[in-house]
Scaffold this active site. Structure first.
Site, PDB file in Angstrom:
ATOM      1  CG  ASP A 139      -6.231  -0.751   6.594  1.00  0.00           C
ATOM      2  OD1 ASP A 139      -7.230  -0.229   7.118  1.00  0.00           O
ATOM      3  OD2 ASP A 139      -6.055  -0.782   5.362  1.00  0.00           O
ATOM      4  CG  HIS A 194     -10.142   1.089   5.504  1.00  0.00           C
ATOM      5  ND1 HIS A 194      -8.769   0.921   5.424  1.00  0.00           N
ATOM      6  CD2 HIS A 194     -10.466   1.921   4.487  1.00  0.00           C
ATOM      7  CE1 HIS A 194      -8.306   1.629   4.402  1.00  0.00           C
ATOM      8  NE2 HIS A 194      -9.302   2.243   3.819  1.00  0.00           N
ATOM      9  CB  SER A 512      -8.647   2.459   0.622  1.00  0.00           C
ATOM     10  OG  SER A 512      -8.131   3.385   1.514  1.00  0.00           O
TER      11      SER A 512
END
Ligand SMILES: *[C@@H]1O[C@H](CO)[C@@H](O)[C@H](O)[C@H]1NC(C)=O
Ligand SMILES: *[C@@H]1O[C@H](CO)[C@@H](O)[C@H](O)[C@H]1NC(C)=O
Ligand SMILES: *[C@@H]1O[C@H](CO)[C@@H](O)[C@H](O)[C@H]1NC(C)=O
Ligand SMILES: *[C@@H]1O[C@H](CO)[C@@H](O)[C@H](O)[C@H]1NC(C)=O
Ligand SMILES: *[C@@H]1O[C@H](CO)[C@@H](O)[C@H](O)[C@H]1NC(C)=O
Ligand SMILES: *[C@@H]1O[C@H](CO)[C@@H](O)[C@H](O)[C@H]1NC(C)=O
Length: 723
Positions: A139, A194, A512
């Site tokens: 990620d 994220h 996600s």
């Protein structure tokens, strides 16, 4: 020129700059040279081999070392290098080279949103087993100081862990975050948000009082609180490169992770397994080492064939709503209240702002006004928000839901909301009817959603273009408006330059966010069954999934909504070995050179007559057949189940059929005398003349009275003959 040691491969910025300079002059592009499994000999040095190959094509020693970007040398063999077209061709012909493919940029599957569900806190846990499970995240890195990742009460990393903390400048690991590596930037620190969000969804601590401006308050909690996190950072704000992704797989497999969680993928559905940015390849190697890869399905829905997660050995996860919905209200000057969609943290404090009256002139392609007409006003936007309206001075915006998905909506940069076309028209006619219309965009609030779970519009749908014969996505998990940890370097709306707000917890939507829910559940299953194969864990999660409300559409949610409590005790599993997957690749029609490329297994041979129709016999927990239109058919499908429930057990089959086909199963009863015993059965599907494009959904369930092992049966009547 830079002298390379293995350390330098992590400082990719330096190397990339040098190589990029060369690329301007000589039209070099980055290619990934993939060479399969590592040779067994201990004397083999991958880096000298790779440099030697580059020297051969360039004829220069120094140039070779400046062209090599990264060697893969831990779990498989290969390298990334800057090559001209001519050099690429030469290398592709060299011995041992399975394939050379261009480095492409992939993207993290997000864009903001809310709510966090997981296993209930008091759930039965195998605490010692759980603290042995290591989830690797590919990620944007992580914010190691977040409360979600403190290590109070954690023992040192499990003995099997072979990784290291190489997180770069000012990055410290602990007994929760036990490893870190980066392939972009100068550290594994997350400046996007994220990566911190996804890692905390799967394995973050219990953090009380987490919230986002009072909209979603409560406890932020990961699924497996005791599990360990290993961070691999191939992505940043600009996306992820497949060279970095392969390097991350290479490291993570060798480091000894148990589960790999990938909330990323291409923007376009790959037309082939080897066109998915290295993910099929990396995850095949992981599978061969007993590691399940979990990947987000993609945010390109709701159109069919929009799925970007395609590898058969991956668990592909769609996104669904949770029972907490976030809404935003609009109050017009005449008192009418309309309910819309957005995560709007701005409180108007009772102020109504004028609605911009802009005649028929077009401010931009989406918002219907001229710049001078919108300052200090709320503007109507036809299809989607345009940030330019805010920059031009609009204080709010009302957006018409255009019906197509523009990806997940999330935290707003300034007050705005989306309305259904009908409600939007109410506002538009109100605005036209008065000379001084006004409206108040309220701060968002949470309400209960009785219709949940439903698959989000943005969630990518199957069938996959690459392998339409296999049902994908596999399952769906919460992915709408999830509250989880964030990076204080990023703004919650994702507009870092325009949005000065910085938060520790943010609300984001996307497949996600669904992916780490499934990764957490896979880790939970693994904590009870450390020796289960990736396919067994996958099967357990899939056959225990709950059915989704509304019309049947397995191409949107796979087998249904994740059900972690049941997944640890599925009764039976549909298992698959590496050999089974190799055979599947043969049946898909790949020749052995391509299969070597995907699997790295240089000894692959295909059976004498591989054929696509045989794919239906691959031992998946779902059954899918493709048939021609207006042509009766009669097919038999083989399956094998492994008993993981009670040693002595008897399972009865029940079939829920559908009109158009007759489905029978033989035998109708499976009797097991021991644990791990395997039994096979045959499903016969007989159909008449069915019109092109019809899709029939049926199912079969094996039940011993305690466990219900559900598989969907899908009959897909092709629109045209597939060549
Ligand atoms: C708990 O985990 C340990 C360590 O992985 C394992 O040996 C044991 O079988 C597990 N116990 C249960 C009840 O699943
Ligand atoms: C390391 O990073 C943390 C978090 O940004 C920051 O608070 C700290 O000052 C940094 N330390 C150094 C030495 O740069
Ligand atoms: C509403 O009031 C709060 C608290 O005083 C303030 O922070 C906020 O900026 C105000 N909102 C607007 C849109 O003026
Ligand atoms: C294998 O298939 C690929 C892609 O279809 C093709 O380019 C290649 O020439 C084939 N190789 C062999 C040995 O047939
Ligand atoms: C299914 O079985 C019924 C009853 O035997 C029969 O009438 C029907 O034609 C069959 N349908 C198909 C599609 O074979
Ligand atoms: C299976 O079917 C048999 C015969 O109909 C019945 O006696 C038995 O109770 C069933 N078992 C379960 C678990 O439903």
């Amino acid at each position: 020129m830079v002298k390379r040691s293995s350390i330098i491969f992590f400082t990719c910025i330096v190397i990339l700059l040098i190589c990029d300079a060369a690329s301007d002059v000589e039209h070099r592009k980055t290619y990934v040279v993939y060479m399969g499994s590592l040779p067994e000999e201990s004397s083999y040095s991958p880096i000298s081999h790779h440099l030697g190959m580059l020297q051969q094509v360039t004829g220069e020693t120094d140039a070779a070392s400046s062209l090599l970007i990264r060697s893969y040398k831990r779990s498989f063999n290969g390298f990334a290098a800057k090559l001209t077209e001519e050099q690429r061709e030469k290398i592709a012909r060299m011995e041992g080279v399975a394939s050379v493919f261009p480095n492409t940029v992939l993207h993290t599957h997000t864009t903001r949103s809310w709510d966090c569900i997981g296993l209930v806190e008091s759930v039965k846990r195998n605490v010692s087993g759980e603290s042995d499970v290591i989830i690797g995240f590919l990620d944007t890195g992580i914010w190691p100081e977040s409360e979600s990742f403190t290590d109070k009460g954690f023992a040192p990393p499990p003995k099997k862990w072979k990784g290291t903390c190489a997180g770069g400048k000012n990055f410290t690991c602990n007994n929760k975050i036990i490893g870190a590596r980066f392939y972009r930037g100068d550290s594994a620190r997350d400046d996007v948000g994220h990566g911190s969000h996804t890692a905390s969804i799967a394995a973050g601590n219990n953090v009380n009082g987490a919230g986002f401006y009072g909209i979603a308050e409560g406890t932020a909690r990961g699924g497996v609180l005791s599990a360990r996190i290993a961070v691999y950072k191939p992505c940043d704000n600009e996306g992820c490169s497949d060279a970095g992704i392969l390097a991350a797989f290479d490291d993570a497999i060798a480091d000894g992770v148990d589960i790999l969680s990938l909330s990323l993928g291409g923007m376009f559905p790959p037309d082939d397994l080897y066109n998915d940015g290295g993910i099929s390849i990396g995850s095949f190697h992981a599978m061969a080492k007993g590691i399940l890869t979990v990947q987000s399905a993609g945010n390109e829905g709701p159109d069919p064939n929009s799925l970007t997660s395609v590898a058969p050995w991956i668990l592909s996860v769609a996104a669904s709503t949770t029972d907490r919905q976030i809404i935003d209200k609009l109050v017009l000057g005449n008192g009418a209240t309309l309910v819309g969609d957005s995560v709007n943290a701005f409180d108007p404090n009772g102020t109504k702002y004028p609605l911009a009256k802009c005649k028929d002139r077009i401010y931009s392609d989406v918002c219907e006004c001229l710049k001078s007409e919108i300052q200090g006003k709320t503007v109507l936007c036809n299809t989607r928000i345009d940030i330019k309206a805010h920059e031009a001075g609009a204080v709010g915006a009302i957006v018409k839901d255009s019906g197509v998905s523009n990806g997940p909506t999330g935290v707003t940069l300034f007050p705005y909301l989306t309305l259904s076309p009908k409600e939007y028209n109410v506002v538009a006619s109100y605005s036209r009817s008065l000379s001084n219309p006004e409206a108040e965009i309220m701060k968002s609030e949470s309400i209960a959603d009785d219709n949940a779970p439903r698959v989000a519009k943005f969630s990518s749908r199957g069938p996959s273009v690459a392998v339409p014969e296999i049902l994908k996505p596999d399952i769906t998990a919460p992915g709408v408006n999830i509250l989880a940890a964030y990076s204080p370097l990023a703004s919650p709306s994702g507009h870092d330059d325009l949005d000065p707000r910085r938060v520790k917890y943010n609300i984001i939507s996307g497949t996600s966010m669904a992916c780490p829910h499934a990764s957490g559940i896979a880790a939970y299953v693994k904590s009870f069954h450390p020796n289960w194969s990736p396919a067994a864990i996958k099967s357990a999660i899939m056959t225990t999934a709950k059915l989704i409300n509304g019309p049947k559409d397995h191409f949107s949610y796979g087998l249904g909504h994740v059900n972690p409590m049941q997944a640890v005790d599925p009764g039976l599993v549909y298992d698959l070995s590496k050999q089974d997957y190799l055979e599947l690749l043969c049946n898909l029609g790949y020749n052995t050179s391509i299969i070597k490329r995907i699997s790295g297994d240089q000894s692959v041979t295909c059976p004498k007559s591989p054929a696509r129709p045989l794919i239906r016999n691959t031992n998946f927990p779902s059954i899918l057949i493709e048939e021609q239109s207006m042509k009766p058919f009669d097919v038999q499908i083989n399956r094998i189940v492994t008993n993981v429930g009670f040693a002595n057990s008897e399972y009865n089959v029940s079939v829920q059929s559908t009109s158009g086909v007759n489905i029978t199963v033989e035998p109708k009863v499976l009797s097991f005398k021991s644990f791990s015993e395997k039994q096979s059965f045959v499903v016969r599907i007989v159909g008449g003349k069915l019109p092109a494009g019809s899709v029939l959904f049926a199912s079969l369930v094996w039940s011993d009275g305690t466990h219900n092992v559900r598989s969907p049966i899908i009959v897909n009547i092709l629109k045209s003959t597939r060549g």
